[in-house]
Write an enzyme that holds these catalytic residues in place. Structure first.
Site, PDB file in Angstrom:
ATOM      1  N   GLY A  72       3.787   7.038  21.374  1.00  0.00           N
ATOM      2  CA  GLY A  72       3.728   6.074  22.041  1.00  0.00           C
ATOM      3  C   GLY A  72       5.380   4.901  21.573  1.00  0.00           C
ATOM      4  N   THR A  73       6.022   5.178  20.154  1.00  0.00           N
ATOM      5  CA  THR A  73       6.703   4.836  19.796  1.00  0.00           C
ATOM      6  C   THR A  73       8.145   5.543  19.953  1.00  0.00           C
ATOM      7  OG1 THR A  73       5.233   4.016  18.129  1.00  0.00           O
ATOM      8  CG2 THR A  73       8.263   4.056  17.241  1.00  0.00           C
ATOM      9  N   HIS A 193      -3.698   6.703  22.393  1.00  0.00           N
ATOM     10  CA  HIS A 193      -5.048   6.444  21.920  1.00  0.00           C
ATOM     11  C   HIS A 193      -4.972   5.183  21.623  1.00  0.00           C
ATOM     12  CE1 HIS A 193      -2.560   4.205  18.355  1.00  0.00           C
ATOM     13  NE2 HIS A 193      -1.311   4.767  19.339  1.00  0.00           N
ATOM     14  N   CYS A 317       2.067  -3.340  13.016  1.00  0.00           N
ATOM     15  CA  CYS A 317       1.540  -1.983  12.368  1.00  0.00           C
ATOM     16  C   CYS A 317       3.351  -2.625  11.239  1.00  0.00           C
ATOM     17  CB  CYS A 317       3.753  -1.790  13.543  1.00  0.00           C
ATOM     18  SG  CYS A 317       2.631  -1.078  15.051  1.00  0.00           S
TER      19      CYS A 317
END
Length: 372
Positions: A72-73, A193, A317
């Site tokens: 996703g990043t 995820h 994060c």
């Protein structure tokens, strides 16, 4: 331990049974490079196309707007920087909310280091972004669908309307599979995820007509937006999990909303000097964050883990850096002693009750140890 539970679905939902079954089958047949012309490659290409169609249907977009990425990043970076590259002649200004995920913040810093300009949009005490945009031409507006840390749903459609001709990038990693996505965006990122797919699979969605340009060195893949060999089994498993989560979304959301309401109420009633943060009404169904005064968040997470409950503290994060959460700081709420509880699809009331029973004791013990 009876009643123990993994309560960190916002970091990663356990692999959905539909994804597990699909992944095992796909590993046998999805090994070839879908760009090649031989039989195994054509089979892999069919599997990849099928995954793309399923994800597109679940997100309400066209299959050719979906590109699978390694995370996703990576999808966020491609989306933000690619839309900025497409608008380079119009404006170098990127406006994003003050509570965006660190992946958006890092993309913004990368953009600024190369001569771009970045403007932060303020948020209210619930973490909801302002809908007022800076004067003058903008290259891009970035706004998450929902906050990854406190769960607040963002006014994406209102901001998109205010932006007019300026494209809007939406980080939908926390929201996809959990709630229906809003309209008005030019590109979006999702992460498998988060909805029970395998880790290492994300997707970038670029709507038709959006001016997107590859911001990084390109590749000779069929899809110009991707680089490298797609994880075909992972993409198919991600699609299976998203399809399953979307099918059960309404029922699951109703059950999780009720459990989170119980957490919000009982935490406020049983733990002294606590602040439950984020919107009580306009939020993701499975997530709640609260902050405990005079308590170290890391100590609280560690002790709850010892009791059998896996939760997160601080920014998802940045907790490992021991830096205060930039999300909570922007909201103007307590930045230390915070816990994020996010429910997996299998967590039930017994486990939630067990967590709520042990929490006051844990908080009191930590405070007593600190002499408070």
């Amino acid at each position: 331990m009876t009643g123990s539970a993994y309560l960190d679905a916002a970091s990663s939902e356990p692999l959905h049974p539909a994804a597990r079954d699909t992944l095992m089958a796909a590993l046998e047949h999805g090994y070839a490079d879908p760009r090649r012309l031989h039989g195994p490659a054509r089979n892999a290409r069919l599997m990849l196309d099928n995954a793309r169609e399923v994800v597109a249907a679940c997100l309400g977009v066209r299959p050719d707007e979906v590109t699978f990425t390694p995370s996703g990043t990576h999808a966020v970076h491609l989306g933000v920087l690619g839309l900025l590259a497409g608008r380079a002649r119009v404006s170098p200004v990127l406006a994003h909310s003050a509570v965006e995920h660190s992946s958006v913040v890092h993309a913004a810093q990368w953009h600024a280091a190369r001569g771009g300009e970045v403007v932060e949009l303020p948020v209210d005490r619930e973490g909801r972004s302002s809908t007022e945009l800076p004067d003058g031409p903008l290259g891009l507006v970035a706004l998450q669908a929902a906050n990854h840390e406190v769960g607040t749903i963002q006014p994406v459609e209102q901001v998109a309307e205010a932006a007019r001709e300026t494209p809007l990038f939406m980080d939908a990693c926390a929201a996809a599979g959990r709630v229906a996505l809003p309209d008005g965006w030019a590109a979006a990122a999702v992460s498998a995820h988060k909805w029970g797919g395998p880790a290492g699979v994300g997707a970038l969605v670029v709507r038709k007509g959006a001016r997107w340009r590859q911001p990084f060195p390109g590749d000779d893949r069929i899809d110009e937006r991707t680089t490298g060999f797609e994880n075909v089994p992972g993409a198919l498993a991600a699609a299976a999990a998203l399809q399953a989560m979307t099918a059960e979304r309404d029922d699951l959301a109703a059950r999780q909303h009720a459990l989170v309401d119980e957490i919000r109420t009982r935490v406020a009633a049983t733990v002294p000097d606590v602040e439950v943060v984020g919107s009580a009404d306009h939020r993701l169904p499975h997530l709640v964050t609260f902050s405990c005064l005079y308590v170290d968040g890391e100590a609280l997470v560690t002790e709850l883990d010892r009791r059998g409950f896996g939760v997160a503290s601080g920014s998802a994060c940045t907790a490992s850096t021991l830096e205060p959460s930039h999300v909570l700081a922007a909201m103007g709420v307590l930045t230390h002693g915070n816990v994020r509880v996010s429910l997996t699809r299998d967590v039930d009331r017994t486990q939630v009750d067990a967590f709520l029973d042990v929490l006051p004791e844990v908080v009191a013990a930590i405070r007593a140890e600190a002499g408070l």
